[in-house]
Design a protein around this motif. Structure first.
Motif, PDB file in Angstrom:
ATOM      1  N   ALA A   1     100.336 109.176  56.572  1.00  0.00           N
ATOM      2  CA  ALA A   1     101.002 108.408  55.516  1.00  0.00           C
ATOM      3  C   ALA A   1     100.131 108.349  54.262  1.00  0.00           C
ATOM      4  O   ALA A   1     100.620 108.551  53.143  1.00  0.00           O
ATOM      5  N   PHE A   2      98.836 108.082  54.446  1.00  0.00           N
ATOM      6  CA  PHE A   2      97.932 108.047  53.298  1.00  0.00           C
ATOM      7  C   PHE A   2      97.843 109.422  52.634  1.00  0.00           C
ATOM      8  O   PHE A   2      97.925 109.539  51.411  1.00  0.00           O
TER       9      PHE A   2
ATOM     10  N   HIS B   1      95.505 105.497  45.430  1.00  0.00           N
ATOM     11  CA  HIS B   1      95.821 106.017  46.768  1.00  0.00           C
ATOM     12  C   HIS B   1      94.541 106.417  47.505  1.00  0.00           C
ATOM     13  O   HIS B   1      94.388 106.139  48.692  1.00  0.00           O
ATOM     14  N   LYS B   2      93.639 107.072  46.797  1.00  0.00           N
ATOM     15  CA  LYS B   2      92.380 107.496  47.415  1.00  0.00           C
ATOM     16  C   LYS B   2      91.528 106.288  47.800  1.00  0.00           C
ATOM     17  O   LYS B   2      90.908 106.267  48.866  1.00  0.00           O
TER      18      LYS B   2
ATOM     19  N   ILE C   1      98.650 110.745  48.797  1.00  0.00           N
ATOM     20  CA  ILE C   1      97.628 111.395  47.968  1.00  0.00           C
ATOM     21  C   ILE C   1      98.100 112.769  47.515  1.00  0.00           C
ATOM     22  O   ILE C   1      97.904 113.143  46.359  1.00  0.00           O
ATOM     23  N   GLU C   2      98.744 113.514  48.396  1.00  0.00           N
ATOM     24  CA  GLU C   2      99.251 114.839  48.015  1.00  0.00           C
ATOM     25  C   GLU C   2     100.396 114.731  47.012  1.00  0.00           C
ATOM     26  O   GLU C   2     100.545 115.570  46.145  1.00  0.00           O
ATOM     27  N   GLU C   3     101.193 113.681  47.141  1.00  0.00           N
ATOM     28  CA  GLU C   3     102.321 113.467  46.225  1.00  0.00           C
ATOM     29  C   GLU C   3     101.830 113.144  44.814  1.00  0.00           C
ATOM     30  O   GLU C   3     102.401 113.616  43.831  1.00  0.00           O
ATOM     31  N   GLU C   4     100.783 112.337  44.710  1.00  0.00           N
ATOM     32  CA  GLU C   4     100.214 111.941  43.417  1.00  0.00           C
ATOM     33  C   GLU C   4      98.688 112.078  43.468  1.00  0.00           C
ATOM     34  O   GLU C   4      97.974 111.076  43.542  1.00  0.00           O
ATOM     35  N   PRO C   5      98.171 113.303  43.425  1.00  0.00           N
ATOM     36  CA  PRO C   5      96.733 113.508  43.600  1.00  0.00           C
ATOM     37  C   PRO C   5      95.864 112.880  42.509  1.00  0.00           C
ATOM     38  O   PRO C   5      94.708 112.547  42.764  1.00  0.00           O
TER      39      PRO C   5
ATOM     40  N   MET D   1      94.682 119.573  51.909  1.00  0.00           N
ATOM     41  CA  MET D   1      93.862 118.616  51.173  1.00  0.00           C
ATOM     42  C   MET D   1      92.902 117.863  52.084  1.00  0.00           C
ATOM     43  O   MET D   1      91.763 117.588  51.711  1.00  0.00           O
ATOM     44  N   SER D   2      93.317 117.530  53.297  1.00  0.00           N
ATOM     45  CA  SER D   2      92.421 116.786  54.189  1.00  0.00           C
ATOM     46  C   SER D   2      91.193 117.618  54.551  1.00  0.00           C
ATOM     47  O   SER D   2      90.084 117.078  54.638  1.00  0.00           O
ATOM     48  N   ILE D   3      91.354 118.920  54.722  1.00  0.00           N
ATOM     49  CA  ILE D   3      90.218 119.795  55.011  1.00  0.00           C
ATOM     50  C   ILE D   3      89.319 119.911  53.783  1.00  0.00           C
ATOM     51  O   ILE D   3      88.094 119.927  53.898  1.00  0.00           O
TER      52      ILE D   3
END
Length: 124
Positions: free
Chosen positions: A5-6, A19-20, A10-14, A105-107
């Motif tokens: 979810a987080f 969010h971060k 973050i990917e939607e609005e980097p 993005m998580s990687i």
């Protein structure tokens, strides 16, 4: 909330630091302090990997020669970028700075967390 979810937010609005920072707080609660530090570091500096729509790859890059400030949010300081591993993921072209490509993005943030932890150990 969950990791997914987080990360989806973050990917939607980097570019949205909030969010971060919220995710970093959650990561601290989960005792994942190194990754939390990376998200806070990126949020405070306005950094995030570049994600191309449809391709789902996250890319960090570094400054071009002679450049002293980032032109894009995906550009990391040269000292940080130089520590990204493995180097086989770094690609260069004559017209663009080196890139560090990740599956998502998580990687990309996990790689950043590893680098920041190493650098913190050196200076402490």
């Amino acid at each position: 909330m969950s990791d997914r979810a987080f990360l989806a937010k973050i990917e939607e609005e980097p570019a949205e630091a909030l969010h971060k920072l919220a995710y970093a707080d959650w990561l601290d609660e989960q005792r994942r302090h190194g990754l939390a530090f990376a998200y806070r570091w990126a949020a405070r500096r306005g950094h995030h990997p570049r994600v191309t729509p449809g391709i789902k790859r996250a890319v960090w890059s570094t400054f071009r020669r002679g450049q002293h400030k980032p032109a894009w949010p995906s550009q990391l300081p040269p000292l940080v970028f130089a520590q990204l591993r493995p180097l086989k993921q770094v690609t260069t072209t004559s017209y663009a700075p080196p890139n560090y490509r990740c599956r998502d993005m998580s990687i990309a943030f996990a790689a950043l967390a590893d680098v920041l932890q190493k650098l913190r150990e050196v200076i402490e």
